[in-house]
Each structure stands twice: as C-alpha cells, then as structure tokens.
Design a protein around this motif. Sequence first.
Motif, mmCIF file in Angstrom:
data_model
loop_
_atom_site.group_PDB
_atom_site.id
_atom_site.type_symbol
_atom_site.label_atom_id
_atom_site.label_comp_id
_atom_site.label_asym_id
_atom_site.label_seq_id
_atom_site.Cartn_x
_atom_site.Cartn_y
_atom_site.Cartn_z
ATOM 1 N N ILE A 117 38.866 40.693 51.452
ATOM 2 C CA ILE A 117 39.299 39.793 50.776
ATOM 3 C C ILE A 117 38.450 39.276 49.619
ATOM 4 C CG2 ILE A 117 40.401 37.356 50.187
ATOM 5 C CD1 ILE A 117 42.092 37.612 52.851
ATOM 6 N N LEU A 118 37.250 38.810 50.101
ATOM 7 C CA LEU A 118 36.233 38.355 48.981
ATOM 8 C C LEU A 118 35.737 39.509 48.081
ATOM 9 C CD1 LEU A 118 33.936 36.495 51.273
ATOM 10 C CD2 LEU A 118 35.421 35.669 49.578
ATOM 11 N N ARG A 119 35.817 40.985 48.710
ATOM 12 C CA ARG A 119 35.484 41.983 48.030
ATOM 13 C C ARG A 119 36.228 42.324 46.862
ATOM 14 N NH1 ARG A 119 36.160 47.298 47.188
ATOM 15 N NH2 ARG A 119 37.938 47.346 48.879
ATOM 16 N N LEU A 120 37.676 42.299 47.249
ATOM 17 C CA LEU A 120 38.749 42.535 46.452
ATOM 18 C C LEU A 120 38.833 41.632 45.242
ATOM 19 C CD1 LEU A 120 41.406 43.897 49.041
ATOM 20 C CD2 LEU A 120 40.299 45.197 47.240
ATOM 21 N N GLU A 121 38.835 40.230 45.482
ATOM 22 C CA GLU A 121 38.626 39.229 44.638
ATOM 23 C C GLU A 121 37.551 39.174 43.547
ATOM 24 O OE1 GLU A 121 40.587 35.522 47.086
ATOM 25 O OE2 GLU A 121 38.428 35.554 47.068
ATOM 26 N N GLU A 122 36.418 39.837 44.042
ATOM 27 C CA GLU A 122 35.295 40.043 43.057
ATOM 28 C C GLU A 122 35.664 41.314 42.357
ATOM 29 O OE1 GLU A 122 31.607 39.229 40.974
ATOM 30 O OE2 GLU A 122 32.725 37.900 42.634
ATOM 31 N N LEU A 123 36.216 42.227 42.858
ATOM 32 C CA LEU A 123 36.521 43.493 41.903
ATOM 33 C C LEU A 123 37.745 43.042 40.676
ATOM 34 C CD1 LEU A 123 36.046 46.566 41.599
ATOM 35 C CD2 LEU A 123 38.083 46.826 43.168
ATOM 36 N N VAL A 124 38.391 42.215 41.328
ATOM 37 C CA VAL A 124 39.615 41.844 40.326
ATOM 38 C C VAL A 124 39.088 40.899 39.208
ATOM 39 C CG1 VAL A 124 41.571 40.433 39.922
ATOM 40 C CG2 VAL A 124 41.549 42.215 41.841
ATOM 41 N N LYS A 125 38.075 40.176 39.534
ATOM 42 C CA LYS A 125 37.470 39.192 38.898
ATOM 43 C C LYS A 125 36.675 40.019 37.734
ATOM 44 C CE LYS A 125 34.416 35.898 40.328
ATOM 45 N NZ LYS A 125 33.618 35.032 41.076
ATOM 46 N N THR A 126 35.616 40.855 37.948
ATOM 47 C CA THR A 126 34.746 41.382 37.147
ATOM 48 C C THR A 126 35.336 42.813 36.756
ATOM 49 O OG1 THR A 126 33.776 42.712 39.209
ATOM 50 C CG2 THR A 126 32.940 40.555 38.690
ATOM 51 N N ALA A 127 36.539 42.921 36.824
ATOM 52 C CA ALA A 127 37.323 44.439 36.436
ATOM 53 C C ALA A 127 37.131 44.356 34.955
ATOM 54 C CB ALA A 127 38.610 44.460 37.099
ATOM 55 N N LYS A 128 36.860 45.658 34.487
ATOM 56 C CA LYS A 128 36.797 46.192 32.936
ATOM 57 C C LYS A 128 37.932 47.172 32.906
ATOM 58 C CE LYS A 128 34.965 47.166 28.669
ATOM 59 N NZ LYS A 128 33.596 47.460 27.986
#
Length: 87
Positions: free
Chosen positions: A63-74
């Motif tokens: 969950i933490l990894r996916l949240e970070e990916l969504v948050k930093t996605a370009k």
Amino acid sequence: MKKSRSLITAEGLEETKAQLAQRLEKKEELKNLLDSTREAGDLRENDAYTLALEDFKNNEMEILRLEELVKTAKVVKAKTKGKVEIG
C-alpha cells in the motif's frame, strides 16, 4: 531534497490506482483475520497469527509503495504500443 518522479502512462496509473483500491479493501479483511487469530490464545505458539501478521505487514508495505507511486507519478504519452523507446 527533490523527490524523483515516476514516469507512467495514463493506463498504468489507472491500473496502479485499481491495485491500491484492492489492497485497501484487503487491508480490512486482513485486520479482521488478525483480530480473530489473536483471540485464539497464546501468540508465541499461534502459527495462524504469525502468518496473518506477516500478510498484514506485506500488504501495508505494498500500500505504501503504491501510494508513493501514485503521488509521484508523471503521466507520459505512449508514442507506440508494444514497443519500448528511450528518451
């Protein structure tokens, strides 16, 4: 310190958000399982509790990894389908 951006296609971002939603739903199920196995008695000898705890922790990490990916996605446009391009 500047955070790095994760380059991802729009489709990839939607898939990532769907995975995150599934993991968040699974979190509640795993929490309930953890609670029920905790009630089974001595935690030192309770393998079901140990496995449930490990599953819960692994789910939390994802969950933490996916949240970070969504948050930093370009979001980037894919120029061609099915081919990997540099640049």
